[in-house]
Write an enzyme that holds these catalytic residues in place. Structure first.
Site, PDB file in Angstrom:
ATOM      1  CB  THR A 204      -0.766   0.086   1.133  1.00 15.77           C
ATOM      2  OG1 THR A 204      -1.076   1.542   1.508  1.00 15.77           O
ATOM      3  CG2 THR A 204      -0.242  -0.575   2.533  1.00 15.77           C
ATOM      4  CB  ILE A 205       1.460   4.092  -2.125  1.00 13.21           C
ATOM      5  CG1 ILE A 205       0.049   4.781  -2.618  1.00 13.21           C
ATOM      6  CG2 ILE A 205       2.131   3.436  -3.313  1.00 13.21           C
ATOM      7  CD1 ILE A 205      -0.205   5.841  -3.796  1.00 13.21           C
ATOM      8  CG  ASP A 206      -3.066   5.159   0.608  1.00 10.83           C
ATOM      9  OD1 ASP A 206      -2.437   5.714  -0.363  1.00 10.83           O
ATOM     10  OD2 ASP A 206      -4.394   4.768   0.371  1.00 10.83           O
ATOM     11  N   GLY A 250      -4.267   9.174  -0.814  1.00 11.23           N
ATOM     12  CA  GLY A 250      -4.232   8.995   0.683  1.00 11.23           C
ATOM     13  C   GLY A 250      -5.609   8.828   1.209  1.00 11.23           C
TER      14      GLY A 250
END
Ligand code: F6P
Length: 439
Positions: A204-206, A250
């Site tokens: 997850t980039i978040d 996000g």
């Protein structure tokens, strides 16, 4: 949370000597290595520990075992990538293949195409044989060579597919929704009393998966986002009434916005989903800042300010489709400045997918490789229904039910948000209105 929540399921006793056993034979726990017989503490302060009753909760450490469950020469392994893109997916695929092949001697590795769909017969996807040759250089590219998709599939159909192909280990590289899917697959496996390990590498980039220090790809993504922030700042400082407004990914967690803003240390405002945005209080504050300093830089996470916008259903992964807060805020800022008769030269940048479709940076590449190694060690030792991660800088095994039970978010009372408040000078909440009267 107690010790039982941190226990990882195993398929059975490890009776086979590991080809990597020699690496660990003479090791014991040191400051830099945790022996397989040791545990990594959940808590790392005296106050947290003192607040516990009974045995302090602890994670099983990652790393090679002396004895393993699967016979490397007999098994077949499957790999699937699910959900949105993230820098480092190809690094993880390559890391898994090389570790399995070169160190354990596993020769039969297949990749499933397009996420969980690739494991369901009716979608008709072929499988890809993965060899060291096939994965050569793939880490130099963004995306995933296997393809991906959102949404879960019927776990019974997936386990049928694993059965038919004779897959003994399934590696799932995906986000929280995909890990819920992995949990259902592991449950179906155990209902059928099969010996198939399901091990996840959280993606997850978040950075919104809990109980892992940070997720791979996050650092690359926020690093890429800093380019947009720098551009917006340069534009804002070049004109009277200059305002740079940058929206970053996000959905529920504002880590990308916070870290990207801190990296440049030029932002005057950071708005994140975790801290309610009071736009009515923010606008006069912004006008005053532009009047006094000539320009301002605002960074927003896409999930901020959703109270101002209509919801738009959910996507295939069950994620809420967000309203576009950046676009909303741009209009509100321009209207507000116009109504006050003040000049605004607003430049709006939303790099969107640009930050997640890039190849991993060197730090993330190293991290991906090490996560892949830890995932292979865990699976070969028969661990299942778990993800690999780092906790307090040590590689650990996290049970999937724990990893999907909550969401990692920026704590408005934590030290990251404190750093953001210090760096920006923005008020802790825009509901405190010391500046409203002055505006
Ligand atoms: O979950 C990660 C993420 O990058 C979010 O920040 C973003 O909202 C979402 O994916 C968008 O992905 P997609 O358009 O592929 O659903």
């Amino acid at each position: 949370m107690d010790s039982a929540d941190l226990l990882v399921r195993t398929l059975g006793e490890c009776r086979i000597s590991s080809p990597l056993g020699g690496l660990v034979t003479r090791r014991g726990t040191t400051e830099h290595y945790v022996d397989e017989t040791d545990r990594v503490l959940l808590d790392d302060t005296l106050a947290l520990l003192a607040g516990r009753t009974g045995e302090p909760p602890s994670f099983e450490p990652g790393g090679p075992r002396r004895q393993i469950f699967f016979d490397p020469s007999k098994i077949r392994v499957g790999i699937v990538t699910c959900g949105g893109l993230c820098p480092g997916l190809n690094d993880v695929i390559r890391g898994l293949v090389l570790e399995l092949n070169s160190h354990y001697g596993v020769r039969r590795i297949v990749g499933f195409r397009n996420g969980y769909r690739g494991l369901v017969a009716r979608h008709g996807h072929d499988v890809v044989e993965l060899t060291p040759f096939v994965v050569d250089h793939i880490n130099e590219h963004g995306g995933t060579i296997l393809g991906t998709s959102r949404g879960n599939q019927d776990p019974a159909e997936i386990v049928d597919c694993l059965d038919q192909l004779g897959v003994n280990i399934l590696f799932v590289i995906g986000g929280d929704g995909s890990m819920r899917g992995a949990q259902r697959i592991a449950e179906e496996v155990s209902l059928r009393d099969r010996r198939i390990a399901v091990v996840g590498v959280p993606k997850t980039i978040d950075n919104d998966i809990p109980f892992i220090g940070h997720s791979f790809g996050f650092q690359t993504a926020f690093g890429k986002a800093t380019e947009s922030i720098r551009a917006a700042h340069t534009e804002a400082t070049a004109q009277p009434g200059g305002i740079g407004l940058v929206q970053l990914m996000g959905r529920h967690s504002g880590f990308i916005a916070c870290y990207a803003a801190l990296a440049n240390n030029d932002a005057d405002y950071v708005l994140i989903p975790e801290v309610p945005a009071d736009v009515e209080a923010f606008l006069p504050h912004l006008r005053r800042r532009v009047r006094e300093r000539g320009h301002a830089l605002v960074v927003v996470a896409e999930g901020a300010g959703q109270d101002y916008l209509a919801a738009d259903g959910t996507d295939a992964s069950g994620n809420k489709r967000l309203g576009d807060f950046g676009v909303y805020l741009r209009r509100r800022i321009l209207d507000d400045f116009a109504a006050a008769g003040e000049e605004a030269n607003l430049k709006y940048i939303d790099p969107s997918y640009v930050i997640r479709s890039v190849p991993a940076n060197p730090y993330d590449s190293v991290y991906c490789l090490r996560l892949a190694q830890a995932a292979v060690h865990a699976a070969m030792a028969g661990r299942t229904e778990m993800v690999v991660g780092t906790w307090r800088n040590r590689f650990v095994h996290v049970p999937i039910p724990l990893a999907v039970a909550t969401r990692n978010q920026v704590d408005p009372n934590g030290d990251l948000w404190m750093s953001v408040l210090e760096a920006t000078g923005q008020p802790a909440e825009f509901t405190e209105l010391p500046h409203r009267a002055a505006a």
